[in-house]
Design a protein around this motif. Structure first.
Motif, PDB file in Angstrom:
ATOM      1  N   ALA A   1      -4.496  12.490 -10.386  1.00 46.42           N
ATOM      2  CA  ALA A   1      -3.246  12.700  -9.645  1.00 46.42           C
ATOM      3  C   ALA A   1      -3.058  11.618  -8.581  1.00 46.42           C
ATOM      4  N   ALA A   2      -4.141  11.273  -7.882  1.00 41.38           N
ATOM      5  CA  ALA A   2      -4.059  10.240  -6.841  1.00 41.38           C
ATOM      6  C   ALA A   2      -3.670   8.893  -7.438  1.00 41.38           C
ATOM      7  N   ILE A   3      -4.292   8.536  -8.559  1.00 32.56           N
ATOM      8  CA  ILE A   3      -3.996   7.227  -9.139  1.00 32.56           C
ATOM      9  C   ILE A   3      -2.599   7.197  -9.753  1.00 32.56           C
ATOM     10  N   PHE A   4      -2.103   8.330 -10.253  1.00 30.56           N
ATOM     11  CA  PHE A   4      -0.715   8.370 -10.720  1.00 30.56           C
ATOM     12  C   PHE A   4       0.233   8.050  -9.562  1.00 30.56           C
ATOM     13  N   MET A   5      -0.016   8.618  -8.382  1.00 29.44           N
ATOM     14  CA  MET A   5       0.826   8.325  -7.215  1.00 29.44           C
ATOM     15  C   MET A   5       0.709   6.860  -6.824  1.00 29.44           C
ATOM     16  N   HIS A   6      -0.508   6.325  -6.887  1.00 29.75           N
ATOM     17  CA  HIS A   6      -0.755   4.921  -6.553  1.00 29.75           C
ATOM     18  C   HIS A   6       0.061   4.004  -7.475  1.00 29.75           C
ATOM     19  N   LEU A   7       0.024   4.268  -8.763  1.00 30.22           N
ATOM     20  CA  LEU A   7       0.759   3.436  -9.718  1.00 30.22           C
ATOM     21  C   LEU A   7       2.265   3.607  -9.575  1.00 30.22           C
ATOM     22  N   GLN A   8       2.712   4.824  -9.310  1.00 25.05           N
ATOM     23  CA  GLN A   8       4.148   5.051  -9.115  1.00 25.05           C
ATOM     24  C   GLN A   8       4.642   4.285  -7.896  1.00 25.05           C
ATOM     25  N   ALA A   9       3.861   4.296  -6.831  1.00 20.66           N
ATOM     26  CA  ALA A   9       4.248   3.552  -5.627  1.00 20.66           C
ATOM     27  C   ALA A   9       4.402   2.067  -5.956  1.00 20.66           C
ATOM     28  N   GLU A  10       3.448   1.517  -6.682  1.00 21.48           N
ATOM     29  CA  GLU A  10       3.526   0.101  -7.060  1.00 21.48           C
ATOM     30  C   GLU A  10       4.788  -0.175  -7.862  1.00 21.48           C
ATOM     31  N   ALA A  11       5.122   0.714  -8.775  1.00 24.79           N
ATOM     32  CA  ALA A  11       6.340   0.536  -9.582  1.00 24.79           C
ATOM     33  C   ALA A  11       7.596   0.541  -8.717  1.00 24.79           C
ATOM     34  N   LEU A  12       7.538   1.211  -7.575  1.00 22.00           N
ATOM     35  CA  LEU A  12       8.673   1.266  -6.649  1.00 22.00           C
ATOM     36  C   LEU A  12       8.650   0.136  -5.629  1.00 22.00           C
ATOM     37  N   GLY A  13       7.632  -0.721  -5.688  1.00 19.16           N
ATOM     38  CA  GLY A  13       7.505  -1.803  -4.712  1.00 19.16           C
ATOM     39  C   GLY A  13       6.907  -1.351  -3.400  1.00 19.16           C
ATOM     40  N   ILE A  14       6.197  -0.242  -3.426  1.00 15.07           N
ATOM     41  CA  ILE A  14       5.571   0.335  -2.233  1.00 15.07           C
ATOM     42  C   ILE A  14       4.063   0.174  -2.372  1.00 15.07           C
ATOM     43  N   GLY A  15       3.424  -0.308  -1.317  1.00 10.33           N
ATOM     44  CA  GLY A  15       1.978  -0.476  -1.335  1.00 10.33           C
ATOM     45  C   GLY A  15       1.279   0.848  -1.101  1.00 10.33           C
ATOM     46  N   SER A  16       0.030   0.928  -1.573  1.00 11.20           N
ATOM     47  CA  SER A  16      -0.758   2.133  -1.339  1.00 11.20           C
ATOM     48  C   SER A  16      -2.240   1.817  -1.433  1.00 11.20           C
ATOM     49  N   CYS A  17      -3.038   2.747  -0.935  1.00 10.24           N
ATOM     50  CA  CYS A  17      -4.480   2.581  -0.966  1.00 10.24           C
ATOM     51  C   CYS A  17      -5.160   3.939  -1.003  1.00 10.24           C
ATOM     52  N   TRP A  18      -6.220   4.035  -1.766  1.00 12.32           N
ATOM     53  CA  TRP A  18      -7.081   5.216  -1.842  1.00 12.32           C
ATOM     54  C   TRP A  18      -8.073   5.133  -0.690  1.00 12.32           C
ATOM     55  N   VAL A  19      -8.163   6.162   0.126  1.00 12.38           N
ATOM     56  CA  VAL A  19      -9.175   6.274   1.172  1.00 12.38           C
ATOM     57  C   VAL A  19     -10.076   7.443   0.780  1.00 12.38           C
ATOM     58  N   GLN A  20     -11.298   7.134   0.380  1.00 14.64           N
ATOM     59  CA  GLN A  20     -12.240   8.165  -0.056  1.00 14.64           C
ATOM     60  C   GLN A  20     -12.618   9.060   1.113  1.00 14.64           C
ATOM     61  N   VAL A  21     -12.616  10.373   0.902  1.00 15.32           N
ATOM     62  CA  VAL A  21     -12.987  11.339   1.935  1.00 15.32           C
ATOM     63  C   VAL A  21     -14.205  12.145   1.499  1.00 15.32           C
ATOM     64  N   ARG A  22     -14.154  12.721   0.288  1.00 14.82           N
ATOM     65  CA  ARG A  22     -15.263  13.552  -0.194  1.00 14.82           C
ATOM     66  C   ARG A  22     -16.554  12.740  -0.184  1.00 14.82           C
ATOM     67  N   GLY A  23     -17.589  13.319   0.403  1.00 20.10           N
ATOM     68  CA  GLY A  23     -18.890  12.663   0.436  1.00 20.10           C
ATOM     69  C   GLY A  23     -19.064  11.650   1.547  1.00 20.10           C
ATOM     70  N   ARG A  24     -18.086  11.486   2.404  1.00 23.54           N
ATOM     71  CA  ARG A  24     -18.188  10.526   3.508  1.00 23.54           C
ATOM     72  C   ARG A  24     -18.410  11.273   4.821  1.00 23.54           C
ATOM     73  N   LEU A  25     -18.813  10.509   5.852  1.00 25.70           N
ATOM     74  CA  LEU A  25     -19.104  11.094   7.166  1.00 25.70           C
ATOM     75  C   LEU A  25     -18.281  10.410   8.246  1.00 25.70           C
TER      76      LEU A  25
END
Length: 178
Positions: free
Chosen positions: A96-120
């Motif tokens: 789901a996250a990567i679908f949003m990431h790719l859709q944003a790119e198709a719209l000319g909008i930048g995006s980035c995944w920020v990992q949360v699970r397993g981080r401190l």
């Protein structure tokens, strides 16, 4: 633009302008997440949409590295998932996250995944708990990642297909790489 061209253009964008994202584009990005396939069609994910600047700043402190882009984004989508609803809850949320990431790119909008699970966080608290507390996310939901969105303040070239690591592809079976 076809999908292959989109994939060559796609980059993780961590610096954003202050240009607002059109509400229709936000809706389209969220629709992409809702359209993502999931194991057994469980759709175990839920999204928290954040546009409030103070909340974005607080979320950017969920971990000491690679979360600072959250505070400058025009929009963040916190991707959560329910382990009780699907054994593939991590994968479902990731798709789901990567679908949003790719859709944003198709719209000319930048995006980035920020990992949360397993981080401190900087003080050793699980980043999931920090995000959960800020956004009142129930404990039965895991927090997979925070997707940031905004218009890019950086220029990136498309990936050169000649630089792809084809040695990581094994045909028919694993083969010796020597």
């Amino acid at each position: 633009m076809d999908l292959h061209e989109l994939l060559l253009r796609r980059h993780s964008i961590r610096r954003y302008t202050d240009k607002p994202i059109d509400p229709e584009d936000v809706k389209t990005i969220l629709e992409a997440g809702l359209l993502a396939p999931s194991s057994k069609n469980a759709r175990s994910w839920q999204f928290v949409v954040v546009e409030d600047r103070d909340t974005l700043i607080r979320l950017s402190e969920c971990k000491p590295a690679y979360a600072t882009s959250i505070k400058d984004a025009m929009l963040a989508v916190v991707v959560t998932s329910a382990p009780a609803e699907s054994e593939a809850y991590i994968e479902d949320a990731s798709v789901a996250a990567i679908f949003m990431h790719l859709q944003a790119e198709a719209l000319g909008i930048g995006s980035c995944w920020v990992q949360v699970r397993g981080r401190l966080s900087a003080d050793g608290e699980p980043s999931e708990d920090v995000v959960r507390d800020i956004l009142a996310i129930p404990h039965e939901m895991t927090v997979e990642c925070i997707m940031t969105f905004g218009y890019s303040a950086e220029t990136r070239k498309p990936v050169d297909p000649a630089k792809l690591k084809w040695e990581k592809v094994h045909l028919g079976s694993w083969r010796n790489q020597e």
